[in-house]
Design an enzyme around this catalytic site. Structure first.
Site, mmCIF file in Angstrom:
data_model
loop_
_atom_site.group_PDB
_atom_site.id
_atom_site.type_symbol
_atom_site.label_atom_id
_atom_site.label_comp_id
_atom_site.label_asym_id
_atom_site.label_seq_id
_atom_site.Cartn_x
_atom_site.Cartn_y
_atom_site.Cartn_z
ATOM 1 N N LYS A 4 -16.501 -3.343 5.458
ATOM 2 C CA LYS A 4 -17.710 -2.969 4.730
ATOM 3 C C LYS A 4 -18.888 -3.891 5.046
ATOM 4 O O LYS A 4 -18.703 -5.103 5.162
ATOM 5 C CB LYS A 4 -17.407 -3.057 3.226
ATOM 6 C CG LYS A 4 -16.298 -2.115 2.785
ATOM 7 C CD LYS A 4 -15.763 -2.474 1.400
ATOM 8 C CE LYS A 4 -14.557 -1.631 1.061
ATOM 9 N NZ LYS A 4 -13.859 -2.135 -0.144
ATOM 10 N N ARG A 32 -7.885 -7.482 -7.696
ATOM 11 C CA ARG A 32 -8.675 -8.716 -7.749
ATOM 12 C C ARG A 32 -10.148 -8.339 -7.856
ATOM 13 O O ARG A 32 -10.490 -7.164 -7.772
ATOM 14 C CB ARG A 32 -8.478 -9.505 -6.455
ATOM 15 C CG ARG A 32 -8.791 -8.624 -5.258
ATOM 16 C CD ARG A 32 -8.849 -9.387 -3.958
ATOM 17 N NE ARG A 32 -8.756 -8.494 -2.828
ATOM 18 C CZ ARG A 32 -9.756 -7.808 -2.291
ATOM 19 N NH1 ARG A 32 -10.963 -7.885 -2.813
ATOM 20 N NH2 ARG A 32 -9.570 -7.015 -1.249
ATOM 21 N N LYS A 56 -1.195 2.309 9.383
ATOM 22 C CA LYS A 56 -1.770 1.234 8.567
ATOM 23 C C LYS A 56 -0.686 0.248 8.141
ATOM 24 O O LYS A 56 0.449 0.640 7.863
ATOM 25 C CB LYS A 56 -2.436 1.820 7.321
ATOM 26 C CG LYS A 56 -3.633 2.704 7.665
ATOM 27 C CD LYS A 56 -4.112 3.520 6.483
ATOM 28 C CE LYS A 56 -4.996 2.709 5.563
ATOM 29 N NZ LYS A 56 -5.619 3.602 4.533
ATOM 30 N N LYS A 81 0.808 -1.228 0.000
ATOM 31 C CA LYS A 81 0.000 0.000 0.000
ATOM 32 C C LYS A 81 0.836 1.271 0.000
ATOM 33 O O LYS A 81 0.458 2.263 -0.629
ATOM 34 C CB LYS A 81 -0.901 0.010 1.227
ATOM 35 C CG LYS A 81 -1.980 -1.057 1.204
ATOM 36 C CD LYS A 81 -2.838 -0.793 2.413
ATOM 37 C CE LYS A 81 -4.028 -1.673 2.511
ATOM 38 N NZ LYS A 81 -4.957 -1.119 3.500
ATOM 39 N N GLY A 100 -8.835 -5.987 5.011
ATOM 40 C CA GLY A 100 -9.913 -6.330 5.946
ATOM 41 C C GLY A 100 -9.882 -5.514 7.232
ATOM 42 O O GLY A 100 -10.358 -5.957 8.273
ATOM 43 N N GLY A 101 -9.322 -4.324 7.162
ATOM 44 C CA GLY A 101 -9.322 -3.426 8.335
ATOM 45 C C GLY A 101 -8.341 -3.839 9.427
ATOM 46 O O GLY A 101 -8.321 -3.230 10.490
ATOM 47 N N VAL A 109 -15.639 -8.432 -3.120
ATOM 48 C CA VAL A 109 -16.917 -8.952 -2.604
ATOM 49 C C VAL A 109 -18.079 -8.155 -3.202
ATOM 50 O O VAL A 109 -19.097 -8.718 -3.604
ATOM 51 C CB VAL A 109 -16.960 -8.839 -1.055
ATOM 52 C CG1 VAL A 109 -18.309 -9.275 -0.520
ATOM 53 C CG2 VAL A 109 -15.836 -9.640 -0.426
ATOM 54 N N ARG A 160 -24.330 -7.355 3.036
ATOM 55 C CA ARG A 160 -23.553 -8.556 3.380
ATOM 56 C C ARG A 160 -24.218 -9.240 4.565
ATOM 57 O O ARG A 160 -24.318 -8.663 5.660
ATOM 58 C CB ARG A 160 -22.129 -8.187 3.767
ATOM 59 C CG ARG A 160 -21.356 -7.561 2.638
ATOM 60 C CD ARG A 160 -19.898 -7.513 3.013
ATOM 61 N NE ARG A 160 -19.158 -6.683 2.077
ATOM 62 C CZ ARG A 160 -17.844 -6.688 1.949
ATOM 63 N NH1 ARG A 160 -17.115 -7.493 2.718
ATOM 64 N NH2 ARG A 160 -17.231 -5.908 1.094
ATOM 65 N N HIS A 189 -16.238 6.251 1.778
ATOM 66 C CA HIS A 189 -15.367 5.361 1.018
ATOM 67 C C HIS A 189 -16.025 5.167 -0.349
ATOM 68 O O HIS A 189 -17.117 4.618 -0.433
ATOM 69 C CB HIS A 189 -15.227 4.022 1.760
ATOM 70 C CG HIS A 189 -14.430 2.998 1.004
ATOM 71 N ND1 HIS A 189 -13.272 2.436 1.498
ATOM 72 C CD2 HIS A 189 -14.620 2.426 -0.209
ATOM 73 C CE1 HIS A 189 -12.793 1.573 0.628
ATOM 74 N NE2 HIS A 189 -13.596 1.550 -0.424
HETATM 75 P P1 ADP Z 1 -8.222 -2.509 4.249
HETATM 76 O O1 ADP Z 1 -7.405 -2.861 3.045
HETATM 77 O O2 ADP Z 1 -7.759 -3.119 5.512
HETATM 78 O O3 ADP Z 1 -9.704 -2.665 4.002
HETATM 79 P P2 ADP Z 1 -8.304 0.350 3.594
HETATM 80 O O4 ADP Z 1 -7.070 1.140 3.372
HETATM 81 O O5 ADP Z 1 -9.095 -0.046 2.392
HETATM 82 O O6 ADP Z 1 -7.948 -0.943 4.475
HETATM 83 O O7 ADP Z 1 -9.260 1.142 4.589
HETATM 84 C C1 ADP Z 1 -10.441 0.553 5.097
HETATM 85 C C2 ADP Z 1 -11.283 1.619 5.765
HETATM 86 O O8 ADP Z 1 -10.561 2.228 6.852
HETATM 87 C C3 ADP Z 1 -11.682 2.786 4.862
HETATM 88 O O9 ADP Z 1 -12.797 2.512 4.085
HETATM 89 C C4 ADP Z 1 -11.950 3.874 5.902
HETATM 90 O O10 ADP Z 1 -13.212 3.716 6.509
HETATM 91 C C5 ADP Z 1 -10.879 3.598 6.931
HETATM 92 N N1 ADP Z 1 -9.684 4.415 6.636
HETATM 93 C C6 ADP Z 1 -8.550 4.024 6.002
HETATM 94 N N2 ADP Z 1 -7.677 5.035 5.889
HETATM 95 C C7 ADP Z 1 -8.251 6.118 6.482
HETATM 96 C C8 ADP Z 1 -7.864 7.483 6.686
HETATM 97 N N3 ADP Z 1 -6.682 7.952 6.292
HETATM 98 N N4 ADP Z 1 -8.740 8.299 7.326
HETATM 99 C C9 ADP Z 1 -9.935 7.841 7.752
HETATM 100 N N5 ADP Z 1 -10.363 6.585 7.591
HETATM 101 C C10 ADP Z 1 -9.543 5.718 6.969
#
Ligand code: ADP
Length: 444
Positions: A237, A292, A158, A116, A164-165, A295, A336, A208
């Protein structure tokens, strides 16, 4: 075109892929763990090979077993679905070495976009806006502190290999940073085998919004519009919709152009998603790319009248994209349904489904691998069904979703249905003016 495809996955997505293969005349091979011997993907595939015990490390993630299954059955391509090996560069590479087409991006592409921190850098270089933050991974707490001072709190740590958060921590002030760094890094190491972190500004009430792309081997990349995935719990999500209630045609075009530009800059091939956060002033910022199928792909399929799995297979087979985007028709929402107790902290609720009735009728699609008397294993993802609704507009889709939830019955286990019913009555959701926090509060 391929004559036979092996599906290296389970559950609803394995079944989803089998359905398309049947429709386009391609034979299928299912692989399954001992825990999944009664799964529908096993019954509906032309051939099925048991690849090991319930533990996914010994089955769905075990590359040698999957490669043997492909070789024994003579499969020419492997579709990885999502999760498991879908974004595993080593797997994509081993497929290449064995002259089996991996239906997904090349190992280099997965490495580039799956990391990332690296992906953000790539996007920034071509002028796509990214969330302010560290330029690459942050190795020490001191370094994190100094970047946080520049971009100001709150910030979010991060995992560079995240998904998956997991491996994410919001940090509100400097005192919390040290602890959060240790925890996020440990969690990332355990979940992804890679504990590297990066840091970015935490946007407090974002939406998002992600853009679905498909690229072919001739350098064409098309956008099929956006999905709004703002309804989340703990960054995961739960509901997705297309179009997004806040996106204007002009903004859609701007975001699509940014996404296509980013994907073209790395010669992206296959289905992929560029994820953005959108702030209340409608500024959008790239957060990550998923290399990929996702979901939530069915909402895009529904409003574009396109089969994205078919597109993936065709471009992997070397065909030019012919199903060009024609614009969005109506409104689609995906719910979901997870085997989780929504009224008790979303605790996992595996077990036997004693009674099941799925809704039907115009505009209601169910993607699910479960049936009456099916036992949900505690070993895997809790997703048991996706309900995808289509309506002429958002209001129609919401009314249709409510009536579908009146028909659905899943007994014997707890699910996320009570959450969805509540969202469908929530004033913020109904107005379309909601953010990640307004929905999260509903069940906290
Ligand atoms: P993953 O790959 O684990 O799903 P993502 O980078 O897609 O992680 O982020 C998942 C969710 O986390 C986002 O949809 C948002 O709700 C929250 N998020 C991620 N980065 C930020 C940020 N910089 N500020 C606020 N929320 C964030």
């Amino acid at each position: 075109m391929f004559k036979k495809i092996l599906i290296a996955n389970r559950g609803e997505i394995a079944l989803r892929i089998i359905r398309t293969c049947k429709e386009i005349g391609i034979k299928t091979v299912a692989v399954y763990s001992e825990a999944d011997k009664d799964s529908l993907h096993v019954y509906f595939a032309d051939e099925a090979v048991c690849i090991g015990p319930a533990n996914s490390k010994l089955s769905y993630l075990k590359i040698p077993s999957i490669m043997s299954a492909a070789q024994i059955t003579g499969a020419e391509a492997i579709h990885p679905g999502y999760g498991f090996l879908a974004e595993n560069a080593e797997f994509s590479e081993i497929c290449e070495e064995h002259k089996i087409k991996f239906i997904g991006p090349s190992p280099e592409m997965i490495r580039k976009m799956g990391d990332k921190a690296f992906a953000k850098e790539t996007m920034r270089k071509v002028g796509v806006p990214v969330v302010p933050g560290s330029e690459s991974i942050v190795t020490t707490i001191a370094e994190a502190k100094s970047i946080a001072l520049q971009i100001t709190y709150p910030v979010i740590l991060k995992a560079t290999a995240g998904g998956g958060g997991k491996g994410m921590r919001v940090v509100w002030n400097e005192d919390e940073l040290g602890n959060a760094f240790q925890m996020a890094s440990t969690e990332a190491g355990a979940a992804f085998g890679n504990s590297s972190l990066y840091l970015e500004k935490f946007l407090e009430s974002p939406r998002h919004v992600e853009i679905q792309l498909v690229g072919d081997q001739f350098g064409n990349v098309y956008s099929y519009g956006e999905r709004d995935c703002t309804v989340q719990r703990r960054h995961q999500k739960l509901i997705e919709e297309s179009p997004s209630p806040i996106i204007t045609p002009e903004l859609r075009q701007k975001m699509s152009e940014a996404a296509v530009l980013g994907a073209k800059s790395v010669n992206y091939e296959g289905a992929g998603t560029i994820e953005f956060l959108v702030d209340k002033h409608l500024n959008f910022y790239f957060i990550e790319m998923n290399t990929r199928i996702q979901v939530e792909h069915p909402v895009t399929e529904t409003v574009n009248n396109i089969d994205l799995i078919k597109q993936q297979i065709l471009v992997a087979g070397g065909e030019k994209i012919e199903n060009l985007p024609k614009g969005i028709n109506g409104h689609s929402i995906e719910f979901r349904i997870n085997a989780e107790d929504a009224e008790n902290g979303f605790r996992p609720s595996p077990g036997k489904i004693s009674y099941l009735h799925f809704p039907g009728g115009f505009g209601v699609r169910i993607d699910s691998h479960v049936y009456n008397d099916y036992t949900i294993s505690p070993h895997y993802d809790s997703l048991i069904a996706k309900m995808i609704i289509w309506g002429t507009d958002r209001e129609h889709a919401i009314r249709r979703a409510r009536r579908a939830f009146e028909e659905i019955r899943i007994e014997g286990i707890k699910t996320t249905i009570p959450f969805h019913k509540k969202v469908l009555q929530n004033k913020y959701f109904l107005s379309g003016d909601y953010d990640t926090n307004s929905i999260e509060k509903l069940f906290s």
